[in-house]
Design a protein around this motif. Structure first.
Motif, short mmCIF file in Angstrom:
data_model
loop_
_atom_site.label_atom_id
_atom_site.label_comp_id
_atom_site.label_asym_id
_atom_site.label_seq_id
_atom_site.Cartn_x
_atom_site.Cartn_y
_atom_site.Cartn_z
N THR A 1 150.19 63.08 16.41
CA THR A 1 150.01 64.49 16.53
C THR A 1 149.03 65.29 15.59
O THR A 1 148.54 64.50 14.89
CB THR A 1 151.42 65.23 16.59
OG1 THR A 1 151.57 66.67 17.15
CG2 THR A 1 152.00 65.00 14.92
N ASP A 2 148.90 66.34 15.75
CA ASP A 2 148.08 67.28 14.88
C ASP A 2 148.48 68.63 14.87
O ASP A 2 149.48 68.89 15.73
CB ASP A 2 146.61 67.08 15.08
CG ASP A 2 146.05 67.98 16.17
OD1 ASP A 2 146.80 68.41 16.97
OD2 ASP A 2 145.11 68.03 16.28
N CYS B 1 143.87 61.75 18.95
CA CYS B 1 145.11 62.25 18.73
C CYS B 1 145.90 62.31 19.96
O CYS B 1 145.53 62.51 21.07
CB CYS B 1 144.92 63.76 18.36
SG CYS B 1 146.76 64.63 18.13
N THR C 1 151.54 71.56 16.75
CA THR C 1 152.59 72.23 16.03
C THR C 1 152.44 73.89 16.60
O THR C 1 153.38 74.33 16.60
CB THR C 1 152.27 72.25 14.39
OG1 THR C 1 152.18 70.56 14.09
CG2 THR C 1 153.44 73.01 13.77
N LEU D 1 146.15 59.52 15.28
CA LEU D 1 146.88 60.59 15.02
C LEU D 1 148.12 60.85 15.90
O LEU D 1 147.99 61.08 17.29
CB LEU D 1 146.28 61.80 15.10
CG LEU D 1 144.84 61.98 14.32
CD1 LEU D 1 144.28 63.08 14.32
CD2 LEU D 1 145.21 61.71 12.85
N ILE E 1 154.95 72.06 8.34
CA ILE E 1 154.78 70.76 9.05
C ILE E 1 153.26 70.36 9.37
O ILE E 1 152.71 69.34 9.06
CB ILE E 1 155.73 70.64 10.41
CG1 ILE E 1 157.13 70.62 9.92
CG2 ILE E 1 155.26 69.65 11.48
CD1 ILE E 1 158.10 70.95 11.07
N ALA E 2 152.76 71.54 9.75
CA ALA E 2 151.30 71.65 10.00
C ALA E 2 150.28 71.01 8.77
O ALA E 2 149.46 70.37 8.84
CB ALA E 2 150.60 73.03 10.72
N GLU F 1 151.50 69.50 6.07
CA GLU F 1 151.44 68.03 5.74
C GLU F 1 150.98 67.21 6.80
O GLU F 1 150.38 66.07 6.26
CB GLU F 1 152.96 67.77 5.62
CG GLU F 1 153.46 66.33 4.99
CD GLU F 1 152.82 66.03 3.83
OE1 GLU F 1 152.96 64.63 3.58
OE2 GLU F 1 152.23 66.72 3.11
N GLN F 2 150.85 67.55 8.01
CA GLN F 2 150.15 66.72 8.98
C GLN F 2 148.91 66.92 8.59
O GLN F 2 148.27 65.49 8.75
CB GLN F 2 150.48 67.26 10.56
CG GLN F 2 150.10 66.34 11.78
CD GLN F 2 151.02 65.11 11.71
OE1 GLN F 2 152.35 65.25 11.81
NE2 GLN F 2 150.53 63.94 11.69
N ASP F 3 148.16 67.75 8.21
CA ASP F 3 146.66 67.85 8.15
C ASP F 3 146.53 67.18 6.83
O ASP F 3 145.55 66.20 6.53
CB ASP F 3 146.32 68.97 7.84
CG ASP F 3 144.81 69.48 7.81
OD1 ASP F 3 144.06 69.11 8.69
OD2 ASP F 3 144.44 69.65 6.65
N GLU G 1 153.90 61.19 12.94
CA GLU G 1 154.33 62.47 13.52
C GLU G 1 155.12 63.04 12.33
O GLU G 1 156.29 62.74 12.32
CB GLU G 1 155.00 62.51 14.80
CG GLU G 1 155.24 63.87 15.11
CD GLU G 1 156.10 63.87 16.38
OE1 GLU G 1 156.53 65.09 16.76
OE2 GLU G 1 156.42 62.78 17.00
N TYR G 2 154.56 63.72 11.44
CA TYR G 2 155.28 64.49 10.30
C TYR G 2 156.56 65.58 10.70
O TYR G 2 157.53 65.44 10.14
CB TYR G 2 154.44 65.16 9.38
CG TYR G 2 155.49 65.63 8.02
CD1 TYR G 2 155.78 64.95 7.28
CD2 TYR G 2 155.57 66.92 8.12
CE1 TYR G 2 156.71 65.35 6.28
CE2 TYR G 2 156.49 67.69 6.89
CZ TYR G 2 157.22 66.47 6.17
OH TYR G 2 158.09 67.03 5.19
#
Length: 169
Positions: free
Chosen positions: A76-77, A5, A81, A74, A53-54, A56-58, A32-33
């Motif tokens: 981000t993760d 990440c 967030t 990744l 956001i978290a 959807e990122q996951d 990065e969503y």
């Protein structure tokens, strides 16, 4: 499978370098969503937006890992967030800390010039330093493995490449 990440303050080269290295290693890059959300829905975030956001990122990360590729990058993760939640709202919902963590975090230092792109918030030196410190603190508190990436753009690229190669064994 190794999940790496890219983590840290804004405008430190995470997205650009993640794209370069994903192409170089021919591996999956989970975008990065939060940026996608900001570009499509605006930057007037609520705490509920950050939770969405978290999630959807996951979801994107889990989908990328379904076939167990050797390397997933990744951009981000949800841990990042969580840093946003603390910076924007002064608190972190526990669910943002409960998501699966990456195997290795590359923590990008804010030692390169900040650039405004329409989705970034923390360009003033004090705010940028606070955000960077918070991002690092979340890694420490979570007990995850991380390596600081700093220096010139070329040095960052070399450090990130070496860290990922080391993680791959």
């Amino acid at each position: 499978m190794i999940r790496v990440c890219f983590h840290g303050a804004e405008s430190t080269g995470k997205t650009s370098l993640a794209q370069v290295l994903a192409e170089e290693w021919n591996c999956t890059l989970v975008p990065e969503y939060g940026r996608i959300h900001a570009e499509t829905k605006g930057t007037d975030f609520t705490l509920e937006d950050l939770k969405d956001i978290a999630r959807e990122q996951d979801r994107l990360m889990q989908a990328a890992c379904e076939s167990a590729p050797p390397l997933v990058l990744l951009d981000t993760d949800p841990l990042m967030t969580a840093a946003w939640a603390q910076m924007l709202f002064g608190k972190i919902p526990p669910e943002l800390l409960a998501y699966d963590k990456a195997d290795l975090y590359l923590l990008f230092a804010p030692d390169v010039p900040w650039e405004f792109d329409g989705t970034r918030f923390f360009g003033l030196p004090e705010a940028r330093a606070d955000f960077a410190a918070l991002a690092e603190d979340l890694l420490v508190r979570s007990g995850v493995r991380f390596q600081v990436i700093e220096g010139t753009w070329d040095e960052r690229e070399a450090e990130a490449r070496a860290a990922i190669a080391g993680a791959l064994g």
